[in-house]
Enzyme design. Structure first.
Site, PDB file in Angstrom:
ATOM      1  N   LYS A  70       0.807  -1.235   0.000  1.00  0.00           N
ATOM      2  CA  LYS A  70       0.000   0.000   0.000  1.00  0.00           C
ATOM      3  C   LYS A  70       0.841   1.286   0.000  1.00  0.00           C
ATOM      4  CE  LYS A  70      -4.328  -1.324   2.193  1.00  0.00           C
ATOM      5  NZ  LYS A  70      -5.205  -1.016   3.343  1.00  0.00           N
ATOM      6  N   ASP A  76     -10.321   3.524   1.978  1.00  0.00           N
ATOM      7  CA  ASP A  76     -10.617   3.203   3.392  1.00  0.00           C
ATOM      8  C   ASP A  76     -11.215   4.419   4.084  1.00  0.00           C
ATOM      9  OD1 ASP A  76      -9.817   0.570   3.352  1.00  0.00           O
ATOM     10  OD2 ASP A  76      -7.801   0.958   4.117  1.00  0.00           O
TER      11      ASP A  76
HETATM   12  P1  NAP Z   1      -1.236  -3.285  10.331  1.00  0.00           P
HETATM   13  O1  NAP Z   1      -0.770  -2.104   9.547  1.00  0.00           O
HETATM   14  O2  NAP Z   1      -0.456  -4.549  10.270  1.00  0.00           O
HETATM   15  O3  NAP Z   1      -1.319  -2.815  11.896  1.00  0.00           O
HETATM   16  C1  NAP Z   1      -1.627  -3.751  12.897  1.00  0.00           C
HETATM   17  C2  NAP Z   1      -1.842  -3.058  14.249  1.00  0.00           C
HETATM   18  O4  NAP Z   1      -2.247  -4.055  15.188  1.00  0.00           O
HETATM   19  C3  NAP Z   1      -0.581  -2.393  14.837  1.00  0.00           C
HETATM   20  O5  NAP Z   1      -0.961  -1.277  15.580  1.00  0.00           O
HETATM   21  C4  NAP Z   1      -0.043  -3.509  15.753  1.00  0.00           C
HETATM   22  O6  NAP Z   1       0.733  -3.027  16.830  1.00  0.00           O
HETATM   23  C5  NAP Z   1      -1.319  -4.098  16.294  1.00  0.00           C
HETATM   24  N1  NAP Z   1      -1.190  -5.475  16.725  1.00  0.00           N
HETATM   25  C6  NAP Z   1      -1.044  -6.579  15.947  1.00  0.00           C
HETATM   26  N2  NAP Z   1      -0.973  -7.689  16.709  1.00  0.00           N
HETATM   27  C7  NAP Z   1      -1.077  -7.279  18.002  1.00  0.00           C
HETATM   28  C8  NAP Z   1      -1.061  -7.948  19.270  1.00  0.00           C
HETATM   29  N3  NAP Z   1      -0.942  -9.280  19.351  1.00  0.00           N
HETATM   30  N4  NAP Z   1      -1.188  -7.220  20.387  1.00  0.00           N
HETATM   31  C9  NAP Z   1      -1.323  -5.870  20.321  1.00  0.00           C
HETATM   32  N5  NAP Z   1      -1.320  -5.169  19.172  1.00  0.00           N
HETATM   33  C10 NAP Z   1      -1.204  -5.871  18.018  1.00  0.00           C
HETATM   34  O7  NAP Z   1      -2.727  -3.683   9.975  1.00  0.00           O
HETATM   35  P2  NAP Z   1      -3.897  -2.759   9.375  1.00  0.00           P
HETATM   36  O8  NAP Z   1      -3.855  -2.785   7.910  1.00  0.00           O
HETATM   37  O9  NAP Z   1      -3.869  -1.441  10.082  1.00  0.00           O
HETATM   38  O10 NAP Z   1      -5.196  -3.605   9.811  1.00  0.00           O
HETATM   39  C11 NAP Z   1      -5.592  -3.695  11.170  1.00  0.00           C
HETATM   40  C12 NAP Z   1      -6.974  -4.324  11.310  1.00  0.00           C
HETATM   41  O11 NAP Z   1      -7.937  -3.519  10.660  1.00  0.00           O
HETATM   42  C13 NAP Z   1      -7.101  -5.725  10.716  1.00  0.00           C
HETATM   43  O12 NAP Z   1      -7.883  -6.508  11.597  1.00  0.00           O
HETATM   44  C14 NAP Z   1      -7.858  -5.495   9.422  1.00  0.00           C
HETATM   45  O13 NAP Z   1      -8.655  -6.610   9.042  1.00  0.00           O
HETATM   46  C15 NAP Z   1      -8.740  -4.317   9.814  1.00  0.00           C
HETATM   47  N6  NAP Z   1      -9.142  -3.533   8.645  1.00  0.00           N
HETATM   48  C16 NAP Z   1     -10.462  -3.509   8.317  1.00  0.00           C
HETATM   49  C17 NAP Z   1     -10.896  -2.795   7.228  1.00  0.00           C
HETATM   50  C18 NAP Z   1     -12.351  -2.760   6.890  1.00  0.00           C
HETATM   51  O14 NAP Z   1     -12.677  -2.405   5.740  1.00  0.00           O
HETATM   52  N7  NAP Z   1     -13.249  -3.067   7.793  1.00  0.00           N
HETATM   53  C19 NAP Z   1      -9.966  -2.077   6.438  1.00  0.00           C
HETATM   54  C20 NAP Z   1      -8.617  -2.105   6.799  1.00  0.00           C
HETATM   55  C21 NAP Z   1      -8.217  -2.851   7.917  1.00  0.00           C
HETATM   56  P3  NAP Z   1       2.339  -2.795  16.698  1.00  0.00           P
HETATM   57  O15 NAP Z   1       2.496  -1.444  16.059  1.00  0.00           O
HETATM   58  O16 NAP Z   1       2.837  -2.832  18.101  1.00  0.00           O
HETATM   59  O17 NAP Z   1       2.873  -3.905  15.844  1.00  0.00           O
END
Ligand code: NAP
Length: 293
Positions: free
Chosen positions: A73, A109
């Site tokens: 992205k 998004d």
């Molecule tokens: P990302 O860039 O990989 O970020 C992941 C986030 O989760 C980071 O803040 C990370 O913390 C934290 N995290 C991961 N594992 C963790 C754990 N075990 N304990 C505590 N914190 C943890 O992912 P993203 O793209 O932002 O997506 C995040 C979520 O949003 C996903 O579930 C995704 O499915 C959802 N989402 C939904 C939509 C929708 O259309 N509804 C769109 C986009 C995303 P650290 O910084 O400490 O690693």
């Protein structure tokens, strides 16, 4: 599914790695067929070293456009000709439109977040808001809050506090906003921050299928009946975090509206047609419930 494809059938791609988990092919192909658009949507598993050549292929093969997911992205930006305002500030692209040989990047998004929160706008403007997470989707959340919902204060809580600080510094500079606070994700200490927030948004993966018993907090005092609690996760439909918020009287909102709304905006950018969102939401919820056991 249609019987056959003809010489004029067009193509939209999805690139990412890994790619198998995505629901976008289900959503987009259903919409293309429902709206009678002669086009198919196909996922391509693209590793980092092939990103540049996959973008070049969009032009060489004449694709209508792309969806872009993790981990491309941000890195795709340098291969595009133009960015929309939101993609440029968020610093990430999830949709590319091939506009007669010019590749334009968007971040839909932000639309998904606006559509989800718009019914609650009056309750959000001028209040304290907490965003949990500091990854890619948190960037879209913070951009949208600042641009459209004007909160009094934004708390960012993240496992790695340094990433929360980086996000705070970026948006302070880029959008001239200085009412941020950051915290490490550590449940006993976070309860007060959460309970003082009118809106809480989870943008982490905590509680996502199959880890559905995980939750950011199990402290009931984090929630109250004046709150709106939005979890970006769409599988399960209602995370444990949301169920707990709801039990304390908060308005709980899952990630399905955002998922469909961001897809609908991408669909409109490629085809100029409106996605039948109510019908597709129902189909997708049925599909997820059958395939998540
Ligand atoms: P990302 O860039 O990989 O970020 C992941 C986030 O989760 C980071 O803040 C990370 O913390 C934290 N995290 C991961 N594992 C963790 C754990 N075990 N304990 C505590 N914190 C943890 O992912 P993203 O793209 O932002 O997506 C995040 C979520 O949003 C996903 O579930 C995704 O499915 C959802 N989402 C939904 C939509 C929708 O259309 N509804 C769109 C986009 C995303 P650290 O910084 O400490 O690693």
């Amino acid at each position: 599914m249609r019987d056959s494809f003809f010489a004029n059938t067009e193509l939209i791609g999805l690139i990412g790695h890994p790619i198998k988990h995505s629901y976008s092919p289900f959503i987009q192909n259903y919409a293309l067929e429902a709206m009678g658009v002669d086009c198919v949507y196909l996922p391509f598993d693209v590793v980092a070293e092939n990103l540049k050549s996959s973008v070049t292929s969009v032009l060489a093969l004449g694709l209508k456009g792309l969806n872009v997911t993790l981990p491309h992205k941000e890195k795709i930006i340098k291969y595009l000709d133009e960015l929309s305002e939101e993609a440029s500030i968020i610093g990430a692209v999830n949709t590319v439109v091939n506009d007669h040989g010019k590749l334009i990047g968007y971040n839909t998004d932000a639309n998904g977040i606006i559509e989800t929160l718009l019914p609650f706008k009056d309750k959000i403007v001028g209040t304290k808001v907490t965003v949990i997470g500091a990854g890619g989707s948190a960037r879209a959340v913070i951009y949208t809050l600042l641009r459209y919902f004007k909160p009094e204060e934004i708390n960012i809580i993240n496992r790695t506090q340094q990433r929360a600080d980086t996000l705070m510094n970026y948006f302070s500079m880029k959008m001239r906003y200085d009412s941020f606070h950051t915290f490490e994700l550590f449940p006993p200490d976070n309860a007060k921050v959460l309970s003082n927030s009118r809106l809480i948004i989870n943008s982490t993966t905590i509680g996502m299928f199959p880890e559905i018993e995980d939750t950011i907090t199990d402290i009931e005092e984090s929630f109250n009946e004046d709150q709106i609690v939005f979890d970006l996760i769409y599988n399960p439909k209602k995370t444990k975090f949301l169920r707990m918020a709801e039990e304390q009287g908060a308005k709980a909102i899952g990630g399905m509206t955002m998922l469909i709304s961001q897809a609908a905006k991408s669909f409109q950018l490629w085809t100029e047609a409106e996605m039948p969102v109510v019908e597709i939401t129902k189909k997708l919820e049925d599909y997820i419930s059958k395939n998540s056991r």
